[in-house]
Scaffold this motif. Structure first.
Motif, mmCIF file in Angstrom:
data_model
loop_
_atom_site.group_PDB
_atom_site.id
_atom_site.type_symbol
_atom_site.label_atom_id
_atom_site.label_comp_id
_atom_site.label_asym_id
_atom_site.label_seq_id
_atom_site.Cartn_x
_atom_site.Cartn_y
_atom_site.Cartn_z
ATOM 1 N N GLN A 1 0.823 -1.208 0.000
ATOM 2 C CA GLN A 1 0.000 0.000 0.000
ATOM 3 C C GLN A 1 0.861 1.264 0.000
ATOM 4 O O GLN A 1 0.509 2.256 -0.645
ATOM 5 N N TRP B 1 2.012 1.580 -3.614
ATOM 6 C CA TRP B 1 0.965 2.061 -4.511
ATOM 7 C C TRP B 1 0.884 3.578 -4.462
ATOM 8 O O TRP B 1 0.786 4.246 -5.497
ATOM 9 N N GLY B 2 0.936 4.142 -3.262
ATOM 10 C CA GLY B 2 0.890 5.594 -3.141
ATOM 11 C C GLY B 2 2.106 6.267 -3.747
ATOM 12 O O GLY B 2 1.988 7.298 -4.421
ATOM 13 N N PHE C 1 -4.242 4.336 -9.050
ATOM 14 C CA PHE C 1 -4.558 4.040 -7.643
ATOM 15 C C PHE C 1 -5.290 5.205 -6.999
ATOM 16 O O PHE C 1 -4.895 6.355 -7.147
ATOM 17 N N ARG C 2 -6.375 4.890 -6.261
ATOM 18 C CA ARG C 2 -7.124 5.892 -5.490
ATOM 19 C C ARG C 2 -7.239 5.393 -4.055
ATOM 20 O O ARG C 2 -7.808 4.344 -3.793
ATOM 21 N N ARG C 3 -6.705 6.169 -3.107
ATOM 22 C CA ARG C 3 -6.760 5.771 -1.699
ATOM 23 C C ARG C 3 -8.066 6.303 -1.094
ATOM 24 O O ARG C 3 -8.105 7.386 -0.525
ATOM 25 N N ASN D 1 -5.737 3.323 4.782
ATOM 26 C CA ASN D 1 -4.780 3.112 3.697
ATOM 27 C C ASN D 1 -5.336 2.271 2.554
ATOM 28 O O ASN D 1 -4.695 2.131 1.511
ATOM 29 N N ASP D 2 -6.512 1.684 2.726
ATOM 30 C CA ASP D 2 -7.110 0.897 1.663
ATOM 31 C C ASP D 2 -7.532 1.783 0.504
ATOM 32 O O ASP D 2 -7.768 2.990 0.676
ATOM 33 N N GLY D 3 -7.647 1.179 -0.663
ATOM 34 C CA GLY D 3 -8.057 1.949 -1.825
ATOM 35 C C GLY D 3 -8.469 1.039 -2.965
ATOM 36 O O GLY D 3 -8.735 -0.159 -2.768
#
Length: 401
Positions: free
Chosen positions: A71, A74-75, A87-89, A152-154
């Motif tokens: 995660q 990804w950011g 990616f969208r959080r 932190n999920d997205g």
């Protein structure tokens, strides 16, 4: 026939999110890399419409530390790669109610202990009250008693992300060959020296061969694996449903449910994507057959969770991507005992996209250092065979005594 003097140091088999992100990361270390994909980039489970969850909430405990790394990456890649990686959080909510026959104190105990365990293993997690949950998602059903919130999920556009990593890998010097179906591993003196393609061409291997072809991995590895290096796997076809949003409601998070096989996402165009539920039939010919019963189960679970979905209309169903699933729903990652320069990873069990970048970071570390990261030990196929060996040893010990 290829010239072995021109072998890439690393040859990767599989052009999904694992193969492309691994190629990109390895190229960044200065390694020469060739990636071989049987079809086109993102042709398999890493492609298809919609978005995948980048979820730690409710994940197997063995995966949580790796998911935390993933995660973060990804950011970082969303910011550092031109055009991002899709990616969208948005944060994740795992919703709880009290199913018939369950006890409230048990459900609330599960919420508290799950959140605490996730937090201790690297995933910030917070138990929300009913009021706090409905403030975040007002359209949830009245029976909701709370949720676990993971900030932190997205969500991520899996096909776009895979193609972005392939593009960046190519910029970094990776040779990417599509339409290159690998049919065999050539070995000599205890190492893999090349792979053969369906058309007879031979691609030389320098230092390492890495097989991350998911549904195609086991057949390729079968001739070189010993019986205790296999893990029990099978294929399934997950079903994704896309429905309209005529009431213009908003789903603010990646939603899952503690007692239902369900994921709800609102795509950027406002379409609602329903997944995670019943699957459809899969044939050995690689064909899929739609299922009204599977669709009914999935839609019923979604409406029970967010009643406004009952006003939606169907847009399409998609179950065209094969997933390879293990008996305990976590992947198989190890090196081949007879060919120590061959590393494999497959059996992502339908939720591998979220954790891909953490795993490929660890695989990169393994290739560069020559030492298998301790965090990968729980994913060895030996987990399915070690207990049997232990019992055999114990039996022999008693007999000797």
């Amino acid at each position: 026939m290829s010239d072995h003097s021109n072998a890439s140091e690393i040859v990767i088999v599989g052009g999904g999110i694992y193969g492309t992100s691994l190629a990109y990361q390895l190229a960044g270390t200065g390694k020469t890399v060739t990636l071989l994909e049987a079809g086109e980039i993102a042709d398999g489970a890493s492609g298809g419409p919609g978005e995948r969850g980048v979820r730690a909430n409710g994940r197997d405990l063995r995966e949580l530390p790796i998911c935390a790394v993933s995660q973060r990456l990804w950011g970082e890649y969303q910011q550092s790669i031109e055009g991002g990686v899709g990616f969208r959080r948005v944060g994740g909510l795992k919703v709880f109610d009290i199913p018939y026959g369950h006890r409230e104190h048990e459900v609330r105990g599960r919420m508290a202990t799950t959140a605490a365990t996730q937090a201790s293993l690297g995933t910030p997690s917070q138990v929300l009250t009913r009021e706090e949950t409905l403030a975040r998602e007002p359209e949830l059903a009245a029976g909701t008693i709370g949720a676990i919130y993971c900030p932190n999920d997205g969500v991520g556009d899996h096909g776009f992300a895979t193609r972005q990593f392939a593009k960046e890998a190519a910029k970094a010097g990776v040779v990417i060959r599509t339409g290159a179906r690998v049919t065999g591993i050539v070995q000599s003196r205890g190492v893999a020296t090349a792979v053969t393609l369906a058309d007879g061409e031979t691609i030389p291997v320098g230092e390492k061969l890495i097989v991350v072809a998911n549904a195609g991995a086991e057949a390729l590895l079968k001739p070189v694996l010993k019986p205790y290096e296999f893990g029990p796997v099978w294929n399934l076809m997950p079903q994704m449903l896309y429905v309209t949003n005529p009431l213009n409601k908003t789903v603010n998070h990646l939603l899952s449910h503690a007692h239902r096989r369900l994921a709800i996402k609102q795509l950027p165009d406002s379409v609602l994507m329903l997944s995670g539920g019943a699957h459809v039939a899969y044939t050995q010919e690689g064909l899929w057959k739609g299922s009204l019963s599977a669709m009914t189960q999935n839609v019923t679970d979604a409406i029970q969770t967010m009643p406004f979905i009952d006003s939606s209309s169907f847009l399409k169903a998609d179950a065209s991507r094969v997933e390879t699933v293990t008996a305990d729903l976590i992947p198989l990652i190890d090196q081949v005992e007879a060919l120590p320069n061959v590393i494999f990873g497959y059996g992502w069990s339908g939720h591998g996209f979220a954790i891909s970048l953490g795993f490929t970071k660890l695989l990169t570390d393994w290739v560069i250092s020559g030492v298998k990261p301790e965090a990968l030990e729980p994913f060895s196929p030996s987990r399915f065979h070690a207990p049997a060996r232990f019992l055999a040893d114990a039996t022999l010990g008693r007999a000797a005594a």
